[in-house]
Design a protein around this motif. Structure first.
Motif, PDB file in Angstrom:
ATOM      1  N   ALA A  59       1.769 -19.693  15.558  1.00 22.19           N
ATOM      2  CA  ALA A  59       2.988 -20.507  15.544  1.00 22.19           C
ATOM      3  C   ALA A  59       2.909 -21.611  16.596  1.00 22.19           C
ATOM      4  O   ALA A  59       3.309 -22.758  16.325  1.00 22.19           O
ATOM      5  N   LYS A  60       2.400 -21.301  17.780  1.00 20.50           N
ATOM      6  CA  LYS A  60       2.273 -22.331  18.823  1.00 20.50           C
ATOM      7  C   LYS A  60       1.269 -23.407  18.418  1.00 20.50           C
ATOM      8  O   LYS A  60       1.472 -24.589  18.695  1.00 20.50           O
ATOM      9  N   ALA A  61       0.184 -23.011  17.754  1.00 22.21           N
ATOM     10  CA  ALA A  61      -0.802 -23.991  17.280  1.00 22.21           C
ATOM     11  C   ALA A  61      -0.195 -24.895  16.209  1.00 22.21           C
ATOM     12  O   ALA A  61      -0.453 -26.102  16.188  1.00 22.21           O
ATOM     13  N   GLN A  62       0.618 -24.341  15.346  1.00 17.67           N
ATOM     14  CA  GLN A  62       1.250 -25.142  14.298  1.00 17.67           C
ATOM     15  C   GLN A  62       2.307 -26.084  14.870  1.00 17.67           C
ATOM     16  O   GLN A  62       2.533 -27.164  14.317  1.00 17.67           O
ATOM     17  N   LEU A  63       2.947 -25.696  15.968  1.00 18.84           N
ATOM     18  CA  LEU A  63       3.935 -26.572  16.601  1.00 18.84           C
ATOM     19  C   LEU A  63       3.288 -27.826  17.189  1.00 18.84           C
ATOM     20  O   LEU A  63       3.936 -28.864  17.306  1.00 18.84           O
ATOM     21  N   LEU A  64       2.009 -27.733  17.554  1.00 21.51           N
ATOM     22  CA  LEU A  64       1.310 -28.887  18.117  1.00 21.51           C
ATOM     23  C   LEU A  64       0.973 -29.938  17.059  1.00 21.51           C
ATOM     24  O   LEU A  64       0.636 -31.076  17.397  1.00 21.51           O
ATOM     25  N   LEU A  65       1.055 -29.585  15.787  1.00 19.08           N
ATOM     26  CA  LEU A  65       0.693 -30.497  14.706  1.00 19.08           C
ATOM     27  C   LEU A  65       1.866 -31.354  14.238  1.00 19.08           C
ATOM     28  O   LEU A  65       1.810 -31.945  13.166  1.00 19.08           O
ATOM     29  N   PHE A  70      12.256 -28.594   9.556  1.00 17.32           N
ATOM     30  CA  PHE A  70      12.358 -27.230   9.035  1.00 17.32           C
ATOM     31  C   PHE A  70      11.201 -26.369   9.537  1.00 17.32           C
ATOM     32  O   PHE A  70      11.402 -25.236   9.977  1.00 17.32           O
ATOM     33  N   GLU A  71       9.980 -26.899   9.484  1.00 16.13           N
ATOM     34  CA  GLU A  71       8.816 -26.142   9.948  1.00 16.13           C
ATOM     35  C   GLU A  71       8.888 -25.897  11.451  1.00 16.13           C
ATOM     36  O   GLU A  71       8.507 -24.821  11.923  1.00 16.13           O
ATOM     37  N   LYS A  72       9.381 -26.870  12.207  1.00 16.47           N
ATOM     38  CA  LYS A  72       9.509 -26.702  13.655  1.00 16.47           C
ATOM     39  C   LYS A  72      10.460 -25.551  13.966  1.00 16.47           C
ATOM     40  O   LYS A  72      10.168 -24.705  14.809  1.00 16.47           O
ATOM     41  N   GLN A  73      11.584 -25.508  13.284  1.00 15.53           N
ATOM     42  CA  GLN A  73      12.530 -24.415  13.500  1.00 15.53           C
ATOM     43  C   GLN A  73      11.910 -23.072  13.110  1.00 15.53           C
ATOM     44  O   GLN A  73      12.121 -22.062  13.787  1.00 15.53           O
ATOM     45  N   TYR A  74      11.164 -23.057  12.020  1.00 14.47           N
ATOM     46  CA  TYR A  74      10.510 -21.830  11.559  1.00 14.47           C
ATOM     47  C   TYR A  74       9.507 -21.328  12.594  1.00 14.47           C
ATOM     48  O   TYR A  74       9.510 -20.144  12.955  1.00 14.47           O
ATOM     49  N   TYR A  75       8.648 -22.214  13.105  1.00 10.95           N
ATOM     50  CA  TYR A  75       7.643 -21.801  14.077  1.00 10.95           C
ATOM     51  C   TYR A  75       8.278 -21.449  15.419  1.00 10.95           C
ATOM     52  O   TYR A  75       7.802 -20.539  16.112  1.00 10.95           O
TER      53      TYR A  75
END
Length: 103
Positions: A59-65, A70-75
């Protein structure tokens, strides 16, 4: 003071409204009551104990992208849920409710 607190606690425990509230909280003896306790209290904690660190890292790696809102809230939610691993308190509450279900 200690005796006064003990007496008050006993009065609350014996009160009919307290007994009625506890009866209302008891899970229903059905497959849905069992599955509800297992799926919402026990399974998430087991997942957090076993895979909490990899889920948080993902989740932290995906937040860097720079994901969408919606995806930010999910991660962010995934990080919040699994960052500290599982909770022994929640697992204990789930086990207590499961035992209470059968008695």
């Amino acid at each position: 003071m200690k005796q006064k607190l003990k007496t008050k606690a006993q009065q609350i425990a014996r009160h009919p409204t307290t007994k009625k509230a506890l009866t209302a909280m008891k899970p229903e003896k059905s497959i849905w009551g069992f599955l509800g306790i297992v799926m919402f209290l026990i399974v998430p904690e087991i997942i957090a104990f076993i895979w909490g660190v990899p889920i948080t890292a993902f989740a932290k790696a995906q937040l860097l992208l720079t994901p969408s809102m919606f995806e930010k809230q999910y991660y962010d939610l995934l990080v919040m849920l699994f960052e500290d691993g599982g909770s022994w308190l929640n697992l204990t509450i789930g086990a207590a409710l499961l035992i209470w279900l059968f008695f």
